[in-house]
Design a protein around this motif. Structure first.
Motif, PDB file in Angstrom:
ATOM      1  N   LEU A  73      -4.021   6.319  -0.878  1.00 60.32           N
ATOM      2  CA  LEU A  73      -5.015   5.603  -1.686  1.00 60.32           C
ATOM      3  C   LEU A  73      -4.350   4.566  -2.592  1.00 60.32           C
ATOM      4  O   LEU A  73      -4.847   3.448  -2.740  1.00 60.32           O
ATOM      5  N   VAL A  74      -3.224   4.942  -3.184  1.00 60.44           N
ATOM      6  CA  VAL A  74      -2.511   3.995  -4.059  1.00 60.44           C
ATOM      7  C   VAL A  74      -2.032   2.804  -3.226  1.00 60.44           C
ATOM      8  O   VAL A  74      -2.221   1.635  -3.614  1.00 60.44           O
ATOM      9  N   ALA A  75      -1.453   3.090  -2.063  1.00 60.11           N
ATOM     10  CA  ALA A  75      -0.931   2.026  -1.205  1.00 60.11           C
ATOM     11  C   ALA A  75      -2.044   1.094  -0.735  1.00 60.11           C
ATOM     12  O   ALA A  75      -1.899  -0.138  -0.758  1.00 60.11           O
ATOM     13  N   GLU A  76      -3.170   1.663  -0.341  1.00 61.94           N
ATOM     14  CA  GLU A  76      -4.291   0.827   0.124  1.00 61.94           C
ATOM     15  C   GLU A  76      -4.857  -0.015  -1.021  1.00 61.94           C
ATOM     16  O   GLU A  76      -5.210  -1.179  -0.820  1.00 61.94           O
ATOM     17  N   ALA A  77      -4.940   0.576  -2.206  1.00 65.30           N
ATOM     18  CA  ALA A  77      -5.469  -0.162  -3.358  1.00 65.30           C
ATOM     19  C   ALA A  77      -4.585  -1.373  -3.657  1.00 65.30           C
ATOM     20  O   ALA A  77      -5.078  -2.488  -3.861  1.00 65.30           O
ATOM     21  N   LEU A  78      -3.267  -1.171  -3.664  1.00 69.62           N
ATOM     22  CA  LEU A  78      -2.335  -2.277  -3.920  1.00 69.62           C
ATOM     23  C   LEU A  78      -2.510  -3.366  -2.871  1.00 69.62           C
ATOM     24  O   LEU A  78      -2.563  -4.558  -3.193  1.00 69.62           O
ATOM     25  N   ASP A  79      -2.627  -2.944  -1.618  1.00 70.33           N
ATOM     26  CA  ASP A  79      -2.755  -3.895  -0.516  1.00 70.33           C
ATOM     27  C   ASP A  79      -4.062  -4.682  -0.633  1.00 70.33           C
ATOM     28  O   ASP A  79      -4.074  -5.914  -0.558  1.00 70.33           O
ATOM     29  N   GLU A  80      -5.151  -3.968  -0.847  1.00 71.04           N
ATOM     30  CA  GLU A  80      -6.466  -4.634  -0.888  1.00 71.04           C
ATOM     31  C   GLU A  80      -6.613  -5.581  -2.078  1.00 71.04           C
ATOM     32  O   GLU A  80      -7.357  -6.551  -2.006  1.00 71.04           O
ATOM     33  N   LEU A  81      -5.889  -5.303  -3.164  1.00 73.42           N
ATOM     34  CA  LEU A  81      -5.957  -6.194  -4.323  1.00 73.42           C
ATOM     35  C   LEU A  81      -4.951  -7.353  -4.200  1.00 73.42           C
ATOM     36  O   LEU A  81      -4.891  -8.225  -5.072  1.00 73.42           O
ATOM     37  N   GLY A  82      -4.154  -7.317  -3.141  1.00 79.74           N
ATOM     38  CA  GLY A  82      -3.173  -8.390  -2.920  1.00 79.74           C
ATOM     39  C   GLY A  82      -2.024  -8.381  -3.921  1.00 79.74           C
ATOM     40  O   GLY A  82      -1.401  -9.405  -4.177  1.00 79.74           O
TER      41      GLY A  82
END
Ligand SMILES: Cc1ncc(C[n+]2csc(CCOP(=O)(O)OP(=O)(O)O)c2C)c(N)n1
Ligand code: SF4
Ligand code: SF4
Ligand code: SF4
Lengths: 256, 68
Positions: free
Chosen positions: A30-39
């Motif tokens: 979840l942390v990794a996806e959040a970082l990715d999705e926020l660019g």
């Protein structure tokens, strides 16, 4: 055919070392996806704890630093002040954050450090073999409370989110859980919001995630998820404890 | 139909995907064992898969890919 779900590029190839069914892995994702999705993933800097997540630096595809036990918020403070434009986060267990690192988290929060803390509360010291943590529930059996946590001499669980939300420095504090799919989706939204407010310079942000330790709880992965739902959530209610961007309640009670 | 692929090398046989699947078509295969010694999960009736990705969302080891 379109890809509906695949491993995010913000996680490295290396397989997690966590026990089967341990929800540390879900929280990493979840942390990794959040970082990715926020660019903000490419330039993010994470700080790993001492605890089962000590190898988090091998799993996130961004720069990572290892801190001494409990000191991740102090290390993150230094990093953020040198690199104010980058997303800086700590990933800490309850032994790390709510025991040996109590001073660091309280002072980082009250200073309003513009960092995001992911606080993984599994009510036990996982890495060292299942000793009682400050967050252990009353009556919970651990290796150092073999008859269950006795509040007459061990006191009560520390409610980190409630406690920190009394301070002025934090911009966002929420408690979430990852025991089922709907809650995992809510947890991701909270983590994203925390990073977003960090990047807007609003202040300190923390997401407490209720997590399992099947191994040291002596439960199957399935039983462990049920224990989160039935025993942990009543003691640690889910919700947003502080959000400086929330709209004040309207007189009609139509708060969103 | 959707396609669910399990990365067998990283699956730890925890079974959380099995319980999460609304169609009850994920299962641990007790006749197979991966190099870590775990019975791995797989989709046993792919034609019934709705591509909801609940299995993948629940997997702590991010072992599942879903295509639709
Ligand atoms: C200075 C110091 N004191 C104690 C320890 C032993 N120790 C290692 S991890 C840990 C607590 C781990 O529990 P938690 O932070 O809840 O993380 P978990 O393993 O449950 O994810 C302790 C006490 C240490 N490594 N260093
Ligand atoms: S000891 Fe507990 S917290 Fe640590 S990896 Fe195993 S299940 Fe997870
Ligand atoms: S995508 Fe949905 S229906 Fe298909 S196997 Fe996974 S959980 Fe089951
Ligand atoms: S949830 Fe993931 S690790 Fe667990 S059995 Fe299913 S595929 Fe394997």
């Amino acid at each position: 055919m379109a890809v509906v779900f695949a491993k995010t590029k913000m996680l490295c190839e290396k397989p997690f070392h966590y026990c089967p069914g341990c929800t540390h892995g879900i929280i990493h994702r979840l942390v990794a996806e959040a970082l990715d999705e926020l660019g903000i993933g490419e330039t993010a800097i994470g700080v790993a704890p001492v605890g089962c997540a000590v190898f988090a630096y091998d799993y996130f595809a961004c720069d990572m630093m290892e801190a001494a036990h409990g000191r991740a918020p102090a290390v993150a403070t230094g990093i953020k002040r040198v690199c104010p434009d980058k997303a800086v986060f700590t990933y800490q267990g309850d032994g790390d954050l709510a025991s040996i690192g109590t001073a660091e988290i309280i002072h980082a929060a009250t200073r309003g450090e513009k960092i995001t803390t992911i606080f993984v509360n599994n009510a036990i010291y996982g890495m060292t073999g299942g000793q009682m943590a400050p967050t252990t529930l009353p009556g919970q059996v651990t290796t150092t409370s073999p008859y269950g946590r006795d509040t007459s001499h061990c006191g009560w669980p520390v409610k980190v989110s409630e406690m920190l939300s009394t301070l002025t420095g934090p911009a966002y504090i929420a408690r979430v859980s990852v025991h089922d799919v709907p809650n995992i989706k809510k947890a991701k939204a909270a983590i994203k919001k925390a990073f977003q407010l960090q990047m807007e310079g609003k202040g300190f942000t923390l997401v407490e995630v209720l997590s399992t330790c099947p191994t040291n709880w002596g439960k199957t992965p399935q039983e462990a998820l049920m224990w989160v739902k039935e025993s942990m959530i009543p003691a640690y209610p889910l919700g947003v404890f502080k959000d400086v961007t929330a709209q004040p309640a309207t007189p009609e009670g139509g708060a969103q | 139909m959707a396609i669910v692929t399990v990365n067998e090398d990283v699956c730890k046989g925890c079974g959380l995907c099995v319980d999460a699947c609304p169609k009850k078509i994920m299962a641990l295969d007790s006749s197979r064992i991966n190099k870590k010694g775990y019975h791995t999960a797989s989709c046993i009736r792919m034609e019934e898969c709705i591509g909801c990705a609940f299995c993948a969302i629940m997997c702590p080891d991010v072992a599942i890919t879903v295509e639709k």
